[in-house]
Structure formats: structure tokens, C-alpha cells
Scaffold this motif. Sequence first.
Motif, PDB file in Angstrom:
ATOM      1  N   LYS A 143     -27.016  22.322 -22.278  1.00 53.63           N
ATOM      2  CA  LYS A 143     -25.600  22.467 -22.367  1.00 53.63           C
ATOM      3  C   LYS A 143     -25.078  21.758 -23.776  1.00 53.63           C
ATOM      4  CE  LYS A 143     -22.212  20.719 -20.401  1.00 53.63           C
ATOM      5  NZ  LYS A 143     -21.218  19.879 -19.389  1.00 53.63           N
ATOM      6  N   ARG A 144     -24.369  22.523 -24.356  1.00 50.82           N
ATOM      7  CA  ARG A 144     -23.834  21.802 -25.598  1.00 50.82           C
ATOM      8  C   ARG A 144     -22.541  20.724 -25.212  1.00 50.82           C
ATOM      9  NH1 ARG A 144     -21.520  24.136 -31.465  1.00 50.82           N
ATOM     10  NH2 ARG A 144     -21.194  21.919 -32.442  1.00 50.82           N
ATOM     11  N   VAL A 145     -22.540  19.557 -25.900  1.00 52.34           N
ATOM     12  CA  VAL A 145     -21.421  18.736 -25.391  1.00 52.34           C
ATOM     13  C   VAL A 145     -20.478  18.272 -26.695  1.00 52.34           C
ATOM     14  CG1 VAL A 145     -22.446  17.791 -23.432  1.00 52.34           C
ATOM     15  CG2 VAL A 145     -22.969  16.571 -25.601  1.00 52.34           C
ATOM     16  N   PHE A 146     -19.210  17.943 -26.619  1.00 56.25           N
ATOM     17  CA  PHE A 146     -18.581  17.662 -27.797  1.00 56.25           C
ATOM     18  C   PHE A 146     -17.784  16.309 -27.255  1.00 56.25           C
ATOM     19  CE2 PHE A 146     -18.868  22.312 -27.319  1.00 56.25           C
ATOM     20  CZ  PHE A 146     -18.901  22.773 -28.615  1.00 56.25           C
ATOM     21  N   PRO A 147     -17.463  15.679 -28.435  1.00 55.91           N
ATOM     22  CA  PRO A 147     -16.860  14.283 -28.130  1.00 55.91           C
ATOM     23  C   PRO A 147     -15.352  14.660 -27.812  1.00 55.91           C
ATOM     24  CG  PRO A 147     -16.909  14.810 -30.555  1.00 55.91           C
ATOM     25  CD  PRO A 147     -17.592  15.898 -29.873  1.00 55.91           C
ATOM     26  N   LYS A 148     -14.473  13.412 -27.106  1.00 54.19           N
ATOM     27  CA  LYS A 148     -13.383  13.707 -26.606  1.00 54.19           C
ATOM     28  C   LYS A 148     -12.349  13.181 -27.822  1.00 54.19           C
ATOM     29  CE  LYS A 148     -14.155  13.168 -21.771  1.00 54.19           C
ATOM     30  NZ  LYS A 148     -13.642  12.290 -20.486  1.00 54.19           N
ATOM     31  N   TRP A 149     -11.127  13.678 -27.727  1.00 51.06           N
ATOM     32  CA  TRP A 149     -10.142  13.555 -28.844  1.00 51.06           C
ATOM     33  C   TRP A 149      -9.241  12.220 -28.240  1.00 51.06           C
ATOM     34  CZ3 TRP A 149      -8.990  17.048 -33.209  1.00 51.06           C
ATOM     35  CH2 TRP A 149      -8.050  16.100 -34.291  1.00 51.06           C
ATOM     36  N   THR A 150      -9.672  11.187 -28.563  1.00 49.93           N
ATOM     37  CA  THR A 150      -9.331   9.862 -28.224  1.00 49.93           C
ATOM     38  C   THR A 150      -8.863   9.004 -29.289  1.00 49.93           C
ATOM     39  OG1 THR A 150     -11.412   8.990 -27.566  1.00 49.93           O
ATOM     40  CG2 THR A 150     -10.173   9.986 -25.853  1.00 49.93           C
ATOM     41  N   PHE A 151      -8.876   9.279 -30.451  1.00 49.99           N
ATOM     42  CA  PHE A 151      -8.722   8.510 -31.807  1.00 49.99           C
ATOM     43  C   PHE A 151      -7.246   7.941 -31.729  1.00 49.99           C
ATOM     44  CE2 PHE A 151      -6.814   8.064 -36.048  1.00 49.99           C
ATOM     45  CZ  PHE A 151      -8.003   7.125 -36.505  1.00 49.99           C
ATOM     46  N   ASP A 152      -7.268   6.467 -32.114  1.00 50.72           N
ATOM     47  CA  ASP A 152      -6.087   5.802 -31.910  1.00 50.72           C
ATOM     48  C   ASP A 152      -6.317   4.678 -32.956  1.00 50.72           C
ATOM     49  OD1 ASP A 152      -3.669   4.582 -31.477  1.00 50.72           O
ATOM     50  OD2 ASP A 152      -4.056   3.888 -29.433  1.00 50.72           O
ATOM     51  N   ASN A 153      -5.319   4.423 -33.919  1.00 47.66           N
ATOM     52  CA  ASN A 153      -5.313   3.538 -35.092  1.00 47.66           C
ATOM     53  C   ASN A 153      -4.913   2.165 -34.616  1.00 47.66           C
ATOM     54  OD1 ASN A 153      -5.768   4.772 -37.748  1.00 47.66           O
ATOM     55  ND2 ASN A 153      -3.944   5.916 -37.460  1.00 47.66           N
ATOM     56  N   TYR A 154      -4.356   2.118 -33.492  1.00 50.08           N
ATOM     57  CA  TYR A 154      -3.902   0.672 -32.988  1.00 50.08           C
ATOM     58  C   TYR A 154      -5.190  -0.007 -32.260  1.00 50.08           C
ATOM     59  CZ  TYR A 154      -1.751  -3.031 -30.248  1.00 50.08           C
ATOM     60  OH  TYR A 154      -1.530  -4.211 -29.710  1.00 50.08           O
ATOM     61  N   VAL A 155      -5.523  -1.362 -32.713  1.00 46.40           N
ATOM     62  CA  VAL A 155      -6.664  -1.840 -32.077  1.00 46.40           C
ATOM     63  C   VAL A 155      -6.023  -3.375 -31.759  1.00 46.40           C
ATOM     64  CG1 VAL A 155      -8.938  -2.929 -32.597  1.00 46.40           C
ATOM     65  CG2 VAL A 155      -8.207  -0.652 -33.511  1.00 46.40           C
ATOM     66  N   PRO A 156      -5.943  -4.003 -30.779  1.00 47.47           N
ATOM     67  CA  PRO A 156      -5.236  -5.230 -30.282  1.00 47.47           C
ATOM     68  C   PRO A 156      -6.365  -6.496 -31.046  1.00 47.47           C
ATOM     69  CG  PRO A 156      -6.346  -4.286 -28.291  1.00 47.47           C
ATOM     70  CD  PRO A 156      -6.326  -3.138 -29.475  1.00 47.47           C
ATOM     71  N   SER A 157      -5.855  -7.406 -31.756  1.00 49.97           N
ATOM     72  CA  SER A 157      -6.382  -8.387 -32.163  1.00 49.97           C
ATOM     73  C   SER A 157      -7.083  -9.201 -31.024  1.00 49.97           C
ATOM     74  CB  SER A 157      -5.433  -9.250 -32.860  1.00 49.97           C
ATOM     75  OG  SER A 157      -4.692  -8.476 -33.785  1.00 49.97           O
ATOM     76  N   PRO A 158      -8.372  -9.736 -31.311  1.00 52.06           N
ATOM     77  CA  PRO A 158      -9.270 -10.593 -30.364  1.00 52.06           C
ATOM     78  C   PRO A 158      -9.040 -11.853 -30.875  1.00 52.06           C
ATOM     79  CG  PRO A 158     -10.675  -9.566 -31.867  1.00 52.06           C
ATOM     80  CD  PRO A 158      -9.143  -9.028 -32.348  1.00 52.06           C
ATOM     81  N   VAL A 159      -9.540 -12.596 -29.880  1.00 54.27           N
ATOM     82  CA  VAL A 159      -9.746 -14.117 -30.463  1.00 54.27           C
ATOM     83  C   VAL A 159     -11.012 -14.631 -30.223  1.00 54.27           C
ATOM     84  CG1 VAL A 159      -8.807 -16.469 -29.776  1.00 54.27           C
ATOM     85  CG2 VAL A 159      -7.349 -14.663 -29.223  1.00 54.27           C
ATOM     86  N   ILE A 160     -11.492 -14.935 -31.233  1.00 53.29           N
ATOM     87  CA  ILE A 160     -12.958 -15.269 -31.585  1.00 53.29           C
ATOM     88  C   ILE A 160     -13.354 -16.493 -30.511  1.00 53.29           C
ATOM     89  CG2 ILE A 160     -14.852 -16.315 -33.018  1.00 53.29           C
ATOM     90  CD1 ILE A 160     -13.608 -14.927 -35.407  1.00 53.29           C
ATOM     91  N   GLU A 161     -12.462 -17.346 -30.219  1.00 47.40           N
ATOM     92  CA  GLU A 161     -12.927 -18.709 -29.405  1.00 47.40           C
ATOM     93  C   GLU A 161     -13.118 -18.120 -28.035  1.00 47.40           C
ATOM     94  OE1 GLU A 161      -9.566 -21.342 -29.589  1.00 47.40           O
ATOM     95  OE2 GLU A 161      -9.933 -21.831 -31.643  1.00 47.40           O
ATOM     96  N   GLU A 162     -12.768 -17.025 -27.755  1.00 40.93           N
ATOM     97  CA  GLU A 162     -13.144 -16.823 -26.260  1.00 40.93           C
ATOM     98  C   GLU A 162     -14.164 -15.748 -26.175  1.00 40.93           C
ATOM     99  OE1 GLU A 162      -9.411 -15.020 -24.650  1.00 40.93           O
ATOM    100  OE2 GLU A 162      -8.332 -16.428 -25.128  1.00 40.93           O
TER     101      GLU A 162
END
Length: 757
Positions: A735-754
Motif C-alpha cells: 500500500k502506498r503511504v504519504f506523510p502527514k501535514w504537520t509542518f510548523d515554523n515554531y520550534v521551542p529553544s532547548p538548553v544544551i546544559e540539560e
Amino acid sequence: MPLPTQEVHRHGPLKQSNKAHKGEKGSRQKHKGRCVVKTISRKKFDLKRADRKNQMNQLRKAKREKVLQQKRNLGGLKSVPMLVMILSLDDSISPTEFLDKLQSCDEDLVVSETALGHTHISCYRFKQRYTFIIPNKSDLHSVLDALKVCETLLLLHSPNAHDENTEWLLSVMMAHALPTTVHVVQGFDKMNPKKKAGCRKQISKAIESRFPDVKLYQADTNQELLLLLRQIGSQKQQSVGFRDNRPHLLVENISFDLKDTVSNKGILKVSGYVRGQPLNVNGLVHIPGWDTFQMNQIDSTSDPYSEQKFTMILGTSETANPLDQESLQSEVIPDPLDQEQTWPTQEELDAADLMKPKKAVRKVIEGTSEYQSTWIEDENEGCEISDEESCNNSQMMSDNESEEIEETMDVTDSVSVTDDIKDDNYDDNLDMDEEKQMLVKFKEERMNIMFPDEQDTPVDVKAYVRYQKYRGLKNFRSSPWDPMENLPLDYARIYRFQNFRQTKKKVLKSEKEGVEPGEYVNVYINDVPQSLYDSVNTEKTVFILYGLLPHEQKMSVVNAVIRKHPSCKVPIKSKDTLIFHVGFRRFTCKPIFSEHKTGIKYKFERFLPSDAAVVASFYAPVTFPPVSVVVFRQTRNGSHQLVATGSIMNVDPNRVVVKRIVLSGHPFRIFKRSAVVRYMFFNRDDINYFKCIELQTKLGRRGHIREPLGSHGHMKCVFDKQLNSQDVALMFLYKRVFPKWTFDNYVPSPVIEELSA
């Protein structure tokens, strides 16, 4: 006495004349279509020796002039300053203190600072200018944004070994975009001369895996700091594809004019040097982590960080033309009535009946329906299952319910055990729901490795209902599959290229118009939310601006070749929410994985393999390669874990990704070439429905279903050779599969120390 003349034989009119030998045809047959090397190399000698030498000298001179021009356009007193990013690899070394020493190493240096904290240094002794930026090491986005625009990366080393966070950060930087790198060591002047050589060797050994043949520069005295400045301005620059092919600028000053109090949007004014390519006012600009915007005006002003005698730019202004301005529309607006069909008239029905070909009478097995009989092409050949019946009931269950249900909770890293944690407090840091979800994923990944794509046929649901969207293929590699068949509604919203490779070549090689690189400009951006200005003005982070190439604001299906990073030990499933850093963009989406091979169809991968490269397909804006890709996953504590690295392959919605499931049955009774197989199906209707699909065994036997036996799923099968009692019969469905439309420009900032690798 004269010699007698010798008579010459002359043939008569009946002499046989044979055709001349054609060397070209014989040569083609001899070399099997390959060109002869001598015929190719003969083209080089069309010119005379003196002309060839003159041509080589001209090409060499043109390349030398091009390299010299690139050096003159960067870091000179009349050009854009050299952009240098300072990053300390040890917390004991302060990059701010190092920059202060660099500013005071010579009395003739002219130092000035921008509103966002960047430092400009003009060295008239070397006739060079520099811009130094120090990103927040604990903010991954600030480090990567600075890395996207800088020409030189200055790394501060210490004799201490790198910790896990530093190794992780170096891996991310090298996978994303590594410019020209300079390695600096401090503290050698206070060290014992006998230990100095050993310490230098220890540092070189620690970084030689990533930076072979590295040269360490000392920066303790003023003379060494001046030599370091000269080295930064005179070294060869390493090109970064997505940076050099697009206009970009590091924002040094920022202001905001609120226009709409209801939506809190206005005009954002940013100032900085144009780098890379010319910036066109009618084009679009992208702010990483936010969105794409239109420009209103670009003002070219005099360089505020240069003396008046070196300032040659007059103030000019360019205003956007609404007729020539690029549109912000990123999706195609589909017409819901586009596929509507009117009821045909009686004349059209009669005409269609006349055009129908006469049906051929075929002998079919007893119990085969009229619809199933249309599949059968030949008596001895396997048949394919049509996918038309799946249109009647699109809400039925798919092959695996756990893959269709979206994850509501993110997966986190396992808690690292240290000596400081006591047994009494250890359970407080554990999340049992998280542990159960992780255990389920580990089991699914292990079962997929041991039994690839195998599934248990449901007992309570008929198989032809459960797997109605699947079909059989006689040969996975060569059987045709129409890429325009049964497309989802999301495909009506995306853009397509008739020839992506040709479009990319045309866009990248086209002549760019606009404000030339090196000029100091004020850019006015329309419809910017006030929250963007508040976040930049408050946090004083690295703020960059990228100009887009044509079509790069349009949504399509992007395919990226990625490979799982060795530091990632958790299973990564298809359609998991991941964070992508694609060149100058960053966003979240749910990709699907498929094998990275040649062909017209590509097998769907349920998990990201750890030993092979795969292709991740997802909905995202068009991005022309070469562009690097870095993939993360967000954990429960807000940190980001490095998952995979790679690059963009192409933009192709017609890539056919096919999911395979395997239904297994066990031989019950074996009679030479025939056998009774059970446990593949559990009712008579399923056997009749899937009768025309070819069977295979794990030991390489091939066969077909002959007829059902009884009403509980036993069936008689015929194979090409006698089965082994230990063999297992398999049926492959696709069966052919397709990706889901979940694109979002916002990405929360991580903290490298954690983070923990």
C-alpha cells in the motif's frame, strides 16, 4: 640490354567488387556502444600547442582573479567586515575576556559595538575589518544561527578533555554548516616548557578525529593576538552552499513601528551588511523560527563603522513594486468543485457503450466473482489486487492501529545513573508512563528486525476488509505503480515541478538583481508581529535574515537523505514528531522513512535504521540543494536530542513510498508439491479474495492458493518444489503511504546544559 617491361594485370568488367569495411560499425560492435578513448582524446589536439598553452594560461589567470576578488570583497577597509564567531569549548575559558584581550592588543585598533552586542574591530595596520559575535552557548538556536552566517569559526580550547555536551555540540555544528575554523589555545605562557609540548599534543589528539591536520594558535601575548587577527583575515574561506547561494545579513540594529493594534503587527526595521548574493526588494525574506515576510523598502546608507575617507557609498533607496513583488502564498487553494462530475445524458451513455471493447470469455475457478475475474491476466501468471475497492470505505482500519494513532506524549531519554543519586530519590525522577511507552517501542523495533513487516491476521475482522487498501505485486521492483493514483487531499495544496533538477540549475545560475553584497542597508519588513521584536530586543540573541530564491516559499514534498546518529539509542518511528534544521530553516514535522535505493518504488521503513541511510519525506517549503539537514527530537524536560544528520536530495511529490505487510501461514500437511497451509486466514471468504496473489516461502519456494478447505481458514496450495516441514508460507501485500501535514515554523529553544548524548 634493356630489361623487359612487366605486364600489369587488369581485371575485366566481370570482376567482383566487395563492399568496403566500415570501421565505425565494427568499432561500435567491438566496444559494445562505448566510445573509444582515442577518439575522445583526439579533440584536445585540434588546437596547436601554443594555442593550448595560451588557453590554459587564460583559464588559470581567470580563476586566480576570481579568488583574489573574493578575498578583496571580504574583510577589507572598503568591503564587508569579516564575520567571526567565538565559541569556547570549555566553561573555564570566557570568550568575553578573550575578546577584551583582542581589543587591547594594539593601540591603533578602532573598536565599536552594535545595539545587539556585536563588536566591530578595524585594524588599519593589516587593512582589515572584523565583526565578532559571541552566541549564548546554552542556547542551541543562537549558536546555529550564528553558524549560518559567519565566515570564520574561532574555537577556544583548553588542556581539559571535552565533556559530553561539548562533543554533542561539535557533532551538531559539523553536520549543519562548518565554515573556516581557527583553533586557539590560551595559557601556554604560564606553563612549564617541558609540559607545553605534551599539552599541545594532547589537545591535537583530542580533536584530530574531527579536524585532521589542525594547527593550534597561541593567544597569550599582544604579538600572538595580532598574528591571529592577520591569520583570520588572510586564510582561505570554506564555502557553505546554502549560505553562499542566498542573500543574508546579520542584524545589528532593530526597531519596530506598530501599524495594526488589533493584530499587533507592524513594520520591522533591521540594519546590517548584505552578504552572499544581491538582495532584491521585490523578493521575500525568511526569519528562522518565525516565518517568511515581504519587504517594503531597502535603504543603502553609508557604513557607520568606517572612517569617512573610506566611505564611498551614497545613500540610495529602493521601494517594492506590488506588480513585481513575490507572493506570500505558500499553498495552492484547491477548488472543492474541481472534481465534480455532472450526470451523463442518455446519448453519452449510448456512445460510451459503443466505445466499450467486447469482454473476453475466460475460464475462472469456481467461486470467483465477476470483479475478481477481471484481475486474471493469464493462467500461469500471478495477478495484482486492484485498489479501487478501497475508495468505498476510507474509514476502515489500516494495517497497524498503533501506527495510525498519533503519539500524545513525547519520548524522553533514559535517566542517567550517577553516584550522587541515592536509591531513595531515584524513583522520583522516573515516569512510569514514559517507561511503558519506551518499552513498547523497543519491543516493536526488535520484532520488526526479527520478523520484517510480518503481521498476525486478525481473527475478529475479515482480512479483505482490514487490508482492503493493499494490493499484490508480482515483482516489487518491476511491477508498475501509477504515482498519480489515489492521491490524498493534501496533494491538492502543494506545488509540483515538471523537472526539479533543471529548475534548480536555472535558479542557482540566474543573475541576481538588487542591493550588492557589502553594502550597509536598512531593510523595512511588512506585517511582522510585535512578539518577534520583543523577544529579540529582550534576549539580545543572534538575529539573522535570509533572502529566498524563487519558489522557496511554496509548499511541496521534500525528500532528505539522513543517517541515524550513533549517540541516539532510542527507537525513532515513522510519523514521530521531529525537529528539522534544513539550511537556514527550522521547523517541526512528522516524516516517513523509505529505503535509499534506485528504482520506481521505495519500501517504507517503520523505524529509522541505525546501520543504513534512508530517505525522509515530509511536507515543507521548497529548498534547493545543496543544503544540510540536522534532525532532533524533543524530550520531556525540554532538551533536544540529536537523532540524524544528512542533506536534501530533491523535491518530488511523485516519489512512491510503499508499505509492505507480510501474512504468514504454516504448512499443516505436505504432499509432494502441494501442501495444506493454515493460520494465514481464518475464513473461507478471505481465501477466495486473496487467491490470485502469489505465495513465497522463507526458503525460496513459490506457489499459489489452489482452493479453500473447510470454513476455518485451511487452504490447499501448490508450490514449484516440495516444501520443508520447517518452512513458512508468506503473502506480501503493498500500500502506498504519504506523510502527514504537520509542518510548523515554531520550534521551542532547548538548553544544551540539560542535554545528554
